[in-house]
Scaffold this active site. Structure first.
Site, PDB file in Angstrom:
ATOM      1  N   LYS A  53      -3.254  30.906   3.227  1.00  0.00           N
ATOM      2  CA  LYS A  53      -3.049  30.649   4.656  1.00  0.00           C
ATOM      3  C   LYS A  53      -3.944  31.570   5.495  1.00  0.00           C
ATOM      4  O   LYS A  53      -4.515  31.148   6.498  1.00  0.00           O
ATOM      5  CB  LYS A  53      -1.584  30.865   5.048  1.00  0.00           C
ATOM      6  CG  LYS A  53      -0.651  29.868   4.443  1.00  0.00           C
ATOM      7  CD  LYS A  53      -0.991  28.470   4.869  1.00  0.00           C
ATOM      8  CE  LYS A  53      -0.267  27.446   4.036  1.00  0.00           C
ATOM      9  NZ  LYS A  53      -1.033  26.251   3.760  1.00  0.00           N
ATOM     10  N   GLN A  97       7.650  33.519   4.786  1.00  0.00           N
ATOM     11  CA  GLN A  97       7.363  33.121   3.409  1.00  0.00           C
ATOM     12  C   GLN A  97       8.628  33.202   2.557  1.00  0.00           C
ATOM     13  O   GLN A  97       9.247  34.256   2.453  1.00  0.00           O
ATOM     14  CB  GLN A  97       6.258  33.996   2.815  1.00  0.00           C
ATOM     15  CG  GLN A  97       5.894  33.661   1.394  1.00  0.00           C
ATOM     16  CD  GLN A  97       5.423  32.236   1.232  1.00  0.00           C
ATOM     17  OE1 GLN A  97       4.684  31.714   2.049  1.00  0.00           O
ATOM     18  NE2 GLN A  97       5.854  31.590   0.166  1.00  0.00           N
ATOM     19  N   ASP A 120       6.840  25.817   9.821  1.00  0.00           N
ATOM     20  CA  ASP A 120       7.333  25.239   8.568  1.00  0.00           C
ATOM     21  C   ASP A 120       8.372  24.141   8.793  1.00  0.00           C
ATOM     22  O   ASP A 120       8.720  23.419   7.872  1.00  0.00           O
ATOM     23  CB  ASP A 120       7.959  26.327   7.682  1.00  0.00           C
ATOM     24  CG  ASP A 120       6.922  27.057   6.850  1.00  0.00           C
ATOM     25  OD1 ASP A 120       5.933  26.421   6.433  1.00  0.00           O
ATOM     26  OD2 ASP A 120       7.108  28.263   6.607  1.00  0.00           O
TER      27      ASP A 120
END
Length: 193
Positions: A53, A97, A120
């Site tokens: 990322k 994460q 997300d």
């Protein structure tokens, strides 16, 4: 009907080029995009994902920063980082994460992420919008699969689709996206006979 293999490399390259153009346009308007990442512990797979990322941000001209906390971090410590990202005008997207260590209340942390920055698509508000066919943000893997199908000219409407797995991150959003594209969807999981 014969099977065909879809090659995502060319599609991914096109998307990266488009991201460079879009990021430059936003920067030109005085709104350079920014991503805040929260990485907890030393999980090798998570580290690789975050590095990818970071590299994608660098290649696209997107500002990024990663807050790294130890594997012993508490829920409150993570929430402080998320709250900081929520308050910052230069951070437009937040990525927490997963997985988080067992002592951390992941639900509390994810619910704290501003739903307008939840890239997300894990916040309950964004999940609800997806269910209502009004997605703001969608999990990256299902969104990527839909983009690959679209750009590969695969018609979804009227097709039967089988989704293997019912996770909140991939299986459920994938099933919903296919359903919204007018496929008939079957979900198979660990209890499917």
């Amino acid at each position: 009907m014969t099977a065909s293999r879809l090659e995502g490399g060319a599609v991914a390259a096109d998307l990266r080029k488009e991201a460079v153009t879009e990021a430059a346009a936003l920067a030109g308007e005085g709104r350079p995009p920014g991503l805040g990442v929260l990485l907890v512990g030393e999980d090798p797979a998570s580290a690789v994902y975050v590095r990818s990322k970071t590299r994608a941000c660098q290649e696209s001209g997107i500002y990024h920063e990663t807050a790294r906390l130890s594997a012993t971090a508490t829920t409150d410590e993570l929430m402080a980082v998320v709250d900081g990202y929520n308050q910052r005008a230069d951070i437009h997207g937040i990525l927490v994460q997963l997985p988080l260590p067992p002592q951390v209340d992941a639900d509390r942390v994810l619910r704290l992420v501003d739903p307008r920055k939840d890239v997300d698509g894990f916040h309950p508000e964004n999940v609800g919008l997806l269910v209502q066919k009004r997605p703001r943000f969608v999990s990256c893997t299902p969104a990527g699969i839909m983009e690959l199908l679209k750009r590969s000219g695969i018609a979804i409407a009227g097709q039967r689709a089988v989704v293997l797995g019912r996770s909140d991150i991939v299986g459920k959003p994938m099933a919903l996206l296919l359903l919204h594209a007018d496929a008939t969807v079957t979900i198979c999981h660990s209890r499917t006979k």
